[in-house]
Design a protein around this motif. Structure first.
Motif, mmCIF file in Angstrom:
data_model
loop_
_atom_site.group_PDB
_atom_site.id
_atom_site.type_symbol
_atom_site.label_atom_id
_atom_site.label_comp_id
_atom_site.label_asym_id
_atom_site.label_seq_id
_atom_site.Cartn_x
_atom_site.Cartn_y
_atom_site.Cartn_z
ATOM 1 N N ARG A 52 -15.914 64.540 -44.543
ATOM 2 C CA ARG A 52 -16.728 65.366 -45.451
ATOM 3 C C ARG A 52 -17.840 64.545 -46.098
ATOM 4 N N SER A 53 -17.594 63.272 -46.328
ATOM 5 C CA SER A 53 -18.626 62.413 -46.911
ATOM 6 C C SER A 53 -19.762 62.200 -45.930
ATOM 7 N N SER A 55 -20.597 64.096 -43.455
ATOM 8 C CA SER A 55 -21.318 65.369 -43.276
ATOM 9 C C SER A 55 -22.297 65.608 -44.412
ATOM 10 N N ARG A 56 -21.886 65.331 -45.641
ATOM 11 C CA ARG A 56 -22.769 65.525 -46.794
ATOM 12 C C ARG A 56 -23.938 64.547 -46.725
ATOM 13 N N THR A 60 -28.148 65.559 -46.256
ATOM 14 C CA THR A 60 -29.086 65.282 -47.346
ATOM 15 C C THR A 60 -29.962 64.067 -47.049
ATOM 16 N N THR A 106 -15.769 64.089 -52.549
ATOM 17 C CA THR A 106 -16.647 63.732 -51.442
ATOM 18 C C THR A 106 -17.470 62.515 -51.856
ATOM 19 N N LEU A 108 -19.917 59.571 -51.781
ATOM 20 C CA LEU A 108 -21.110 59.351 -50.974
ATOM 21 C C LEU A 108 -21.446 57.869 -50.818
#
Length: 152
Positions: A52-53, A55-56, A60, A106, A108
């Motif tokens: 999930r990290s 993907s985020r 961005t 999540t 980053l």
């Protein structure tokens, strides 16, 4: 004795990264991900963060820690597929590196991970940090970082 040593080596390879004190994490092996990510910083091993990290982060890229790191759709998709496919939780595995990270979190930054803080707590002197320029400059202290070796 040889048999015992080979069984020990086999057992150690099954442990999560850092559990055997070897401090090894497979480096980025996808040539596109390696080329694009290392253009501005070390290409961090995918296993340091959950899917999930990654993907985020990939969603961005237009504001990638204050920089525009935008990529075309095909390149971005390829890199995201590589990163999520090799992430700490890829394939349903449970990595020890995710200990202390809630399923709703999540992170980053790798430096925000509990394992990272535990590994570096009190170890990063002001002198070493000045030399590195940033806590994210792994190779300043870990000479083999780009090969996946994070020993001091």
């Amino acid at each position: 004795m040889k048999h015992t040593l080979s069984l020990t080596a086999l057992a150690l390879t099954a442990l999560p990264a850092f559990a055997d004190e070897s401090e090894y994490m497979p480096p980025v092996s996808d040539p596109v991900a390696l080329a694009e990510c290392s253009e501005c910083h070390m290409a961090y091993p995918a296993g340091f963060l959950p899917q999930r990290s990654w993907s985020r982060i990939m969603a961005t890229l237009e504001d990638h820690f204050g920089e525009d790191a935008s990529l075309d759709a095909d390149t971005s998709a390829r890199i995201e597929t590589y990163l999520t496919g090799n992430a700490a939780d890829a394939g349903g595995r449970s990595s020890g590196l995710l200990y202390g990270v809630a399923a709703t979190d999540t992170p980053l930054r790798i430096s925000d991970m509990p394992w990272f803080r535990a590994e570096h707590d009190g170890e990063v002197s002001a002198h070493r940090l000045r030399k590195a320029g940033s806590i994210s400059n792994c190779a300043a202290c870990h000479r083999g970082a780009e090969r996946g070796s994070f020993e001091d």
